[in-house]
Design a protein around this motif. Structure first.
Motif, short mmCIF file in Angstrom:
data_model
loop_
_atom_site.label_atom_id
_atom_site.label_comp_id
_atom_site.label_asym_id
_atom_site.label_seq_id
_atom_site.Cartn_x
_atom_site.Cartn_y
_atom_site.Cartn_z
N VAL A 241 13.03 1.13 68.26
CA VAL A 241 12.57 2.45 67.80
C VAL A 241 13.58 3.56 68.00
CG1 VAL A 241 10.18 1.79 68.30
CG2 VAL A 241 11.47 3.08 70.02
N SER A 242 14.53 3.42 68.90
CA SER A 242 15.38 4.55 69.26
C SER A 242 16.66 4.57 68.45
CB SER A 242 15.72 4.51 70.76
OG SER A 242 16.60 5.56 71.09
N HIS A 243 16.95 5.71 67.81
CA HIS A 243 18.21 5.85 67.09
C HIS A 243 19.38 6.03 68.04
CE1 HIS A 243 17.16 10.11 67.80
NE2 HIS A 243 18.46 10.30 67.82
N ARG A 244 19.11 6.28 69.32
CA ARG A 244 20.19 6.40 70.30
C ARG A 244 20.61 5.05 70.86
NH1 ARG A 244 18.68 10.18 74.98
NH2 ARG A 244 16.80 8.89 74.94
N ALA A 245 19.88 4.00 70.53
CA ALA A 245 20.19 2.68 71.07
C ALA A 245 21.22 1.99 70.17
CB ALA A 245 18.92 1.85 71.17
N TYR B 189 9.42 3.21 64.78
CA TYR B 189 9.53 4.57 65.32
C TYR B 189 8.29 5.39 64.98
CZ TYR B 189 11.48 9.28 65.90
OH TYR B 189 11.70 10.58 66.28
N ARG C 242 24.53 6.70 75.51
CA ARG C 242 24.14 7.76 74.58
C ARG C 242 25.26 8.18 73.64
NH1 ARG C 242 24.57 9.67 79.70
NH2 ARG C 242 25.99 11.41 80.12
N LEU D 149 19.14 3.73 78.41
CA LEU D 149 19.96 4.23 77.32
C LEU D 149 20.94 5.32 77.75
CD1 LEU D 149 17.44 4.49 74.34
CD2 LEU D 149 19.16 2.73 74.76
N ARG E 144 13.32 -0.30 62.08
CA ARG E 144 13.26 0.90 62.90
C ARG E 144 12.35 2.00 62.37
NH1 ARG E 144 19.23 1.99 65.64
NH2 ARG E 144 18.75 0.94 67.60
N THR F 73 12.57 -0.48 72.94
CA THR F 73 13.55 0.61 72.98
C THR F 73 14.57 0.47 71.86
OG1 THR F 73 13.28 0.89 75.37
CG2 THR F 73 15.33 1.70 74.39
N SER G 113 13.16 3.18 79.51
CA SER G 113 13.91 3.30 78.26
C SER G 113 14.99 4.38 78.36
CB SER G 113 12.95 3.62 77.12
OG SER G 113 13.64 3.84 75.92
N ALA G 114 14.61 5.56 78.85
CA ALA G 114 15.56 6.66 78.94
C ALA G 114 16.70 6.33 79.90
CB ALA G 114 14.85 7.94 79.38
#
Length: 454
Positions: free
Chosen positions: A198-202, A220, A113, A109, A216, A195, A105-106
């Motif tokens: 849940v991720s606000h960076r996605a 999350y 970012r 992304l 989300r 990913t 995931s990291a």
């Protein structure tokens, strides 16, 4: 008439060159595989697998990684006409799985970012390139994950005869290529889907932005609950390794099956149960309290729930208030990050669905099924440690039912607790409309907000 190119959406990046696009995909796949390989290696080494003969340790590591992504590893035996071997295994080492999922995931992304909105075609291209390289990696892993071991039947005339006739019992394992590639691909797609859930960076395509308000926040919150359980179990495990002896066995559990135990703790704390059995002759690294419950005299099945575990250790009752506190906190957190206009009953429904799906996934991932046996000249399983069964499976209907119920209650209470926080600065609906008026906080995030979610 001159042609003009349409401007890129605000917050979107220019199209990647092919070399850079494939570089990003390769970085994602490599980071995930290296992480899972390291975690599996350390866990198996702590479990004593480093002493396996014939340089088989790397192949066992490869098989562990295959199982961690849902791949299929087949066990087989060959003992000529004197003996028969029978073995099977179905287990997911979730410590390896979780480490790989977080790194995947990291890494996926990382190039995104600074983005607020994503182009659908570009995202499909990123996923497609990553999936192509992942399939290649699964193929290579499946080819490496195969080996055969010789089994000793305890010496004596039977083993001498077997060696003379070329009928020495052997058991081996091999990853099935097609299922490994298929389930491995599903694992990758599931990780990427979660990913983006849940991720606000996605960054999301503009067409999907409206769904993030309802999806989300509870997704999350559920992810945070699962990670909190793993973190709590990790602290308990480290303390146990330091104070109660047998540190190698404890570290092996932490590095191979920590989420298996932690997430079972969540389900049991809510009132769910698992049924299982561990044969007397099998020594598996597991917490003592689980072993005491699962090793039923006479080989019967046992039930893992709050009552049976508390009979062995009264501290197990702490799982109930722990579940209550963490799930209520999750309900509050999800409500805080939801639009202020979301009604309490709707928020409770969202949490119920999220927790119900979470318990379903927990039940599927924490299953264990293993059998191995050796029969010589048609006479039973010979000797202690030459045969036995292990299985563990969730009682799905009660588990999911408790998940839905807890989600409704904690979602509703969390929404009540977050009411003032969510409505701070909002214009509430005490006027003719009787509804909350959306504020800037409630508008779907877009290029002007620079945010993608909670």
């Amino acid at each position: 008439m001159s042609r003009t190119s349409s401007p890129a959406p605000p917050g979107a990046a220019p199209a990647l060159r092919p070399v850079h696009a494939w570089r990003d995909a390769l970085a994602t796949v490599a980071a995930a595989l290296v992480t899972m390989w390291v975690v599996a290696t350390l866990g198996l080494w702590a479990a004593g697998a480093g002493a396996l003969p014939s340089g088989s340790f790397p192949r066992v590591v490869a098989a562990t990684v295959v199982m961690a992504v849902g791949g299929s590893v087949e066990l087989h035996g060959d003992a000529g006409f004197l003996a028969e071997t029978d073995a099977a295994i179905d287990v997911v080492p979730l410590s390896v799985t979780l480490a790989g999922a977080l790194v995947t995931s990291a890494a996926f992304l990382a190039p995104l970012r600074f983005r607020a909105v994503a182009d659908s075609r570009e995202m499909l291209g990123r996923v497609g390139r990553t999936a192509a390289l992942w399939l290649l990696a699964m193929l290579l892993l499946a080819l490496v994950a195969r080996h055969t071991f010789r089994i000793s039947v305890g010496g004596g005339i039977i083993e001498d005869i077997g060696e003379a006739l070329g009928a020495t019992p052997k058991v081996g394992f091999s990853a099935e290529i097609a299922p490994t590639m298929g389930f491995g691909l599903l694992w990758l797609l599931a990780v990427l889907a979660i990913t983006f859930l849940v991720s606000h960076r996605a960054p999301l395509p503009s067409r999907l932005l409206r769904f993030q308000e309802s999806v989300r926040p509870p997704a999350y919150a559920m992810l945070l609950v699962l990670l909190c359980y793993v973190l709590i179990a990790l602290v308990i495990g480290l303390i146990t390794a330091i104070t109660h002896g047998h540190p190698a066995e404890t570290v092996a559990v932490l590095l191979l099956g920590l989420p298996n135990l932690a997430w079972m703790g969540l389900g049991i704390g809510m009132g769910g149960s698992w049924r299982g059995r561990v044969a007397e002759g099998i020594g598996l690294p597991m917490p003592r309290v689980l072993g005491d419950v699962l090793r039923v005299p006479g080989g019967g099945d046992a039930t893992l729930d709050l009552g049976s575990l508390a009979e062995q250790d009264g501290r197990v009752w702490l799982l109930l208030p722990l579940a209550a506190v963490l799930l209520l906190a999750a309900g509050f957190l999800a409500a805080v990050h939801s639009p202020a206009r979301t009604k309490h009953w709707r928020h409770a429904l969202h949490m119920a669905l999220a927790l119900g799906l979470t318990t379903l996934v927990i039940g599927l991932l924490t299953r264990v099924a293993a059998h191995y046996g050796l029969t010589v000249i048609g006479v039973g399983d010979l000797g202690e440690g030459l045969g036995g069964d292990v299985f563990l499976r969730a009682d799905f209907l009660p588990l999911i039912g408790y998940g839905l119920l807890w989600g409704l209650v904690t979602g509703f209470l969390g929404s009540l607790m977050a009411r003032r926080v969510r409505h701070r600065g909002a214009v509430t609906g005490d006027g003719p409309t009787g509804r909350d008026q959306p504020t800037g906080r409630d508008r779907p995030p877009g290029p002007d907000t620079g945010r993608g979610g909670p």
